[in-house]
Design an enzyme around this catalytic site. Structure first.
Site, PDB file in Angstrom:
ATOM      1  N   GLU A 102       0.843  -1.445   0.020  1.00 45.95           N
ATOM      2  CA  GLU A 102      -0.152  -0.055  -0.073  1.00 45.95           C
ATOM      3  C   GLU A 102       0.789   1.323   0.013  1.00 45.95           C
ATOM      4  OE1 GLU A 102      -3.874  -1.770   2.214  1.00 45.95           O
ATOM      5  OE2 GLU A 102      -2.852  -0.235   3.133  1.00 45.95           O
TER       6      GLU A 102
ATOM      7  N   GLU B 243      -5.182  -8.580   1.045  1.00 48.45           N
ATOM      8  CA  GLU B 243      -5.668  -8.313   2.280  1.00 48.45           C
ATOM      9  C   GLU B 243      -7.051  -8.139   2.257  1.00 48.45           C
ATOM     10  OE1 GLU B 243      -4.109  -4.715   4.579  1.00 48.45           O
ATOM     11  OE2 GLU B 243      -2.184  -5.557   4.225  1.00 48.45           O
TER      12      GLU B 243
END
Length: 481
Positions: free
Chosen positions: A178, A384
């Site tokens: 991320e 995720e």
């Protein structure tokens, strides 16, 4: 440690099954679970500094001890095996391996990851290593951090030394987790470490994170076996306009540019999108920021793209930008959406997790199928997905979390439907294996399939862990009954 036993339930029709060889895993991040913050040569990362700064983290919580995974990893791996996990996605602490971000590796730090991966392999669990999950060595931040180009070069060196040490054990590598959060929450809104609020620095950080990824891919491929897989994980925003008005469509375009295409453009297509450059030209000189050869490095081919998804991003035009602070990423007087001050954010519905994130599994299906259409031939992995709820231990010693089970069922069904619609999705990693340090929320939010009593470090698998174990065992969703 409480054992996990898979549920035995009737199967739905064959359409509920996942492809043969589908990878079932769970994920964690170093600073969130390891603890041992000052042991075996580890020095502070930006998250150590940030969490120890008064007012930055709820209740003054820090990751000094976290879930004590550093000392309890053997029990945790045994729990993973009992759960039936096929893979474990963990991150390597840069500050543990290369404390100052420069110079030789600290073997004591690498030894922890050697022990962890050996334990995983012995348990029949595939180790999946992420090199960076937001914990930049503090000394590199002091030297300029991600807005400084040299940080990308330092990261490539760290990637190479880590791969040399663990490449005989680890066959799947992720460069960054991320990078949007690293750049836009760390340097834009300041709700994440290092807590800076400089729009121009945000864009410079984004480019240097992209460059770090590309240089790390080259470094990894130079030392890893040809069979190793290399990836990056992006938290792509499934952006929707609130209405079909032209102004709301323009708001969605802006957020897609600064939230998604600032990474997918250079990494997957070899160029920054022209509209992004136009939107942000008043903040940085892209011609000066992007050096010759950068885009060729950034766009090195990937073996798989990691996709993190929690909730959709619903936006509208806002004349005064009043709602830019309510985007689900934490309260701040500074927007992380650089160059998009006239955009407001909205909840997709009123079905919310403890993070006040809307529960919308269709967004995951839409995201995966759109990626498959835009980048055919690129394998995808959900790296995720999960939800925080207000979990507690019952008088009987159990943690009943039916809302998490419902969340997982709907999102796994979204993945299954995306596969049926042609998306090459290879696996799914639940976030998270353990309750842990949830960044600026401290220990107030519980995402784990396994409950952690932080006072005693006792692990209690939640009912969702039992449910997930059943899915893994059958490679299929159970019936709703």
């Amino acid at each position: 440690m409480t054992a996990v036993r898979p549920e035995t339930t009737a199967r739905q029709a064959s359409g509920a099954a996942f492809p043969t060889g589908f990878v079932w895993g769970a994920a964690t991040a170093a600073y969130q679970v390891e603890g041992a913050a000052a042991e075996d040569g580890r020095t502070p990362s930006i998250w150590d500094t940030f969490s120890h700064t008064p007012g930055k983290v709820l209740n003054g919580d820090t990751g000094d001890i976290a879930a004590d995974h550093y000392h309890r990893y053997r029990d945790d791996v045994a729990l993973m095996k009992d759960l039936g996990l096929k893979a474990y996605r963990f991150s390597v602490s840069w500050s543990r391996v290369q404390p100052t971000g420069r110079g030789p590796a600290v073997e004591r730090g690498l030894d922890f990851y050697r022990r962890l991966t050996d334990e995983l392999l012995q348990a029949g669990i595939t180790p999946v290593a992420t090199l960076y999950h937001w914990d930049l060595p503090q000394e590199l931040e002091d030297a300029g951090g991600w807005p400084h180009r040299d940080t990308a070069h330092r990261f490539a060196e760290y990637a190479e030394m880590t791969a040399r040490a663990l490449g005989d054990r680890v066959g799947v590598w992720t460069t960054l987790n991320e990078p949007w959060c690293s750049a836009f929450l760390g340097y834009g809104s300041g709700v994440h470490a290092p807590g800076r609020t400089d729009p121009a620095a945000t864009l410079r950080a984004a480019h240097h994170l992209n460059l770090a990824h590309g240089q790390a891919v080259g470094a990894l491929r130079s030392v890893l076996p040809a069979s190793a897989q290399v990836s990056v994980t992006l938290n792509l925003h499934q952006v929707r306009p609130l209405t079909d008005s032209p102004k709301d469509a323009e708001a969605a375009r802006r957020i897609d540019a600064v939230g998604n295409r600032i990474f997918t453009g250079p990494i997957l297509d070899g160029a920054y999108p022209e509209d992004l450059l136009t939107d942000t030209a008043h903040l940085v000189d892209w011609g000066q920021l992007v050096h010759e050869g950068d885009l060729a490095e950034i766009s090195r081919p990937l073996d798989v793209l990691g996709v993190n998804y929690y909730a959709p991003t619903v936006v509208s035009h806002s004349a005064d930008g009043a709602a830019t602070k309510n985007d689900g990423h934490g309260a701040s007087d500074h927007s992380p959406w650089t160059g998009s001050d006239d955009v407001a954010f909205h909840l997709a519905n009123d079905q919310l997790t403890a993070m006040n994130w809307a529960i919308d599994a269709d967004g995951l299906h839409t995201l995966l199928t759109a990626l498959a259409a835009e980048h055919p031939g690129l394998p995808l992995m959900v790296t995720e997905n999960g939800a925080a709820f207000d979990d507690y231990v019952s008088p009987e010693g159990k943690v009943n979390d039916p809302r998490r089970i419902a969340y997982l069922r709907s999102h796994l069904d979204a993945v299954r439907r995306a596969v049926a619609d042609g998306a090459d999705v290879r696996g799914y990693f639940l976030w998270s294996l353990l309750d842990n340090f949830e960044w600026s929320y401290g220990y107030s939010k519980r995402f784990g399939a396994v409950y952690v009593d932080y006072a005693t470090q006792r692990r209690i698998p939640k009912e969702s862990a039992r449910w997930y174990a059943g899915v893994i065992q059958d490679n299929a969703l159970p019936s709703a009954g």
